[in-house]
Write a protein that holds these residues in place. Structure first.
Motif, mmCIF file in Angstrom:
data_model
loop_
_atom_site.group_PDB
_atom_site.id
_atom_site.type_symbol
_atom_site.label_atom_id
_atom_site.label_comp_id
_atom_site.label_asym_id
_atom_site.label_seq_id
_atom_site.Cartn_x
_atom_site.Cartn_y
_atom_site.Cartn_z
ATOM 1 N N SER A 227 0.818 -1.217 0.000
ATOM 2 C CA SER A 227 0.000 0.000 0.000
ATOM 3 C C SER A 227 0.849 1.263 0.000
ATOM 4 N N HIS A 228 2.141 1.136 0.316
ATOM 5 C CA HIS A 228 3.047 2.289 0.334
ATOM 6 C C HIS A 228 4.105 2.201 -0.762
ATOM 7 N N SER A 229 3.841 1.477 -1.827
ATOM 8 C CA SER A 229 4.848 1.297 -2.872
ATOM 9 C C SER A 229 5.038 2.570 -3.694
ATOM 10 N N ASN A 230 6.300 2.805 -4.068
ATOM 11 C CA ASN A 230 6.676 3.903 -4.975
ATOM 12 C C ASN A 230 6.274 5.281 -4.453
ATOM 13 N N LEU A 231 6.400 5.475 -3.152
ATOM 14 C CA LEU A 231 6.105 6.789 -2.581
ATOM 15 C C LEU A 231 7.283 7.730 -2.791
ATOM 16 N N PRO B 156 9.923 10.843 -1.903
ATOM 17 C CA PRO B 156 10.595 11.212 -0.644
ATOM 18 C C PRO B 156 9.758 12.187 0.179
ATOM 19 N N GLY B 157 9.671 11.902 1.487
ATOM 20 C CA GLY B 157 8.919 12.739 2.398
ATOM 21 C C GLY B 157 7.485 12.319 2.605
ATOM 22 N N SER B 158 7.006 11.346 1.843
ATOM 23 C CA SER B 158 5.612 10.923 1.959
ATOM 24 C C SER B 158 5.416 9.956 3.119
ATOM 25 N N LEU B 159 4.442 10.251 3.975
ATOM 26 C CA LEU B 159 4.039 9.356 5.071
ATOM 27 C C LEU B 159 5.221 8.940 5.953
ATOM 28 N N GLY B 160 6.132 9.851 6.177
ATOM 29 C CA GLY B 160 7.268 9.571 7.053
ATOM 30 C C GLY B 160 8.417 8.846 6.395
ATOM 31 N N LEU C 148 8.149 -2.322 -3.688
ATOM 32 C CA LEU C 148 7.541 -3.242 -2.725
ATOM 33 C C LEU C 148 7.082 -2.535 -1.458
ATOM 34 N N GLY C 149 7.238 -1.230 -1.437
ATOM 35 C CA GLY C 149 6.819 -0.455 -0.265
ATOM 36 C C GLY C 149 7.826 -0.443 0.863
ATOM 37 N N ARG C 150 9.058 -0.848 0.597
ATOM 38 C CA ARG C 150 10.098 -0.854 1.629
ATOM 39 C C ARG C 150 10.704 0.537 1.765
ATOM 40 N N ASP C 151 10.987 0.931 2.997
ATOM 41 C CA ASP C 151 11.514 2.267 3.280
ATOM 42 C C ASP C 151 12.964 2.383 2.789
ATOM 43 N N ILE C 152 13.207 3.292 1.846
ATOM 44 C CA ILE C 152 14.539 3.432 1.245
ATOM 45 C C ILE C 152 15.522 4.012 2.253
ATOM 46 N N PHE C 153 15.069 4.910 3.117
ATOM 47 C CA PHE C 153 15.955 5.522 4.111
ATOM 48 C C PHE C 153 16.578 4.451 5.011
#
Length: 301
Positions: free
Chosen positions: A72-76, A78-82, A90-95
């Motif tokens: 549900s958080h894929s391809n967000l 930078p800065g979106s939803l924390g 795959l919705g994994r946090d890049i940071f």
């Protein structure tokens, strides 16, 4: 002609006496002082420290796990939803994944340093000091090993072992120390002909004591410089192997695997590849600058 006391006077009619008030510094203190005067090297060292803190603290305190998948958080962006660096497909946090991948690169750097320090230095000391047939045989071994491409070694290891950090470490143990051994051997060949070494031999000093007390301290500067330059090479090797699929397996994060994953989507989602590339570039550039600073500080005029 008789000379009298008043026949000669000072040009400025003043007597100046200079007193040396400088402190006595050891070689190590001189190196540290000269290194600290190099602003670029000090900044690079600070960058490495900050990167290390980032790499080893973010995965521990981030609310997003590096391997956690959230479609549900894929391809967000930078800065979106924390998600400070955005998310991948795959919705994994890049940071968090960049932090974990940076930590893997730094571990590879430390491992490469110790491999160079122990295997390469020991091999070079023995080969250079004893010379003769021992040196010839040892150098032929290094020549044979150096003709084998690293990627072939790692590929063969992957066939025997599971892909991952262990196979990369074994490959470095087989190949990564060769350049260090050659550098140390060349320095030992110069130093062992010095008078203080010949004097120690004539006095009956044991071979281990000559090597570790007379020769090693005088080649230590070159050793430090060489293995500092080997660190970015090792980091790049790990990233390259991960990029071509021979490194850290999924779902573990590696800068190389992240660059590989983001490369195919760089046009649509450039942030997926930009942040891993920036992290890798900062690490390699900083270590190279630190190595340059150490080399300049050790080569005292």
């Amino acid at each position: 002609m008789d000379e009298k006391k008043d026949d000669f006077t000072f040009a400025n009619n003043e007597t100046t006496v200079e007193h040396y008030t400088g402190e006595s510094l050891s070689f190590a203190q001189l190196v540290v002082r000269r290194f600290l005067r190099n602003k670029g090297a000090v900044i690079a060292l600070a960058v490495i420290i900050l990167i290390a803190v980032f790499a080893f603290t973010v995965p521990l305190f981030s609310r997003f796990a590096p391997e956690a998948v959230d479609p549900s958080h894929s391809n967000l962006a930078p800065g979106s939803l924390g998600h400070w660096f955005g998310t991948d497909n795959l919705g994994r946090d890049i940071f968090t994944r960049v932090a974990e991948g940076t930590g893997i690169s730094l571990r590879v750097a430390v491992i490469a340093m110790f491999i160079d320090l122990f295997i390469g230095t020991s091999y070079g000391l023995v080969s250079g000091y004893f010379g003769g047939r021992i040196d010839i045989v040892m150098q032929r071994i290094t020549e044979v090993l150096s003709t084998i491409p690293m990627i072939i070694i790692v590929t063969l290891l992957v066939l025997v072992m599971k892909p991952g950090l262990t196979s990369i470490i074994v490959a470095m143990m087989l190949m990564g120390w060769i350049n260090m051994s050659r550098v140390v051997r060349a320095q030992v060949l110069k130093v062992k002909a010095e008078e203080y070494v010949l004097a120690a031999k004539s006095m009956g000093v044991s071979t281990p004591r000559i090597i570790f007390s007379e020769i090693l301290p005088n080649v230590f500067g070159q050793i430090v410089t060489t293995f500092m330059f080997s660190i970015p090479n090792a980091i790049f090797l790990e990233a390259f192997l991960a990029f071509v699929g021979l490194g850290i397996p999924a779902p573990l994060a590696s800068l190389g695997t992240m660059i590989n994953d983001g490369y195919s989507q760089a046009i649509v989602y450039p942030y997926m590849v930009i942040f891993p590339v920036i992290s890798l570039a900062l690490i390699m550039l900083s270590f190279n600058i630190i190595a340059d600073g150490l080399r300049d500080a050790i080569e005292l005029d």
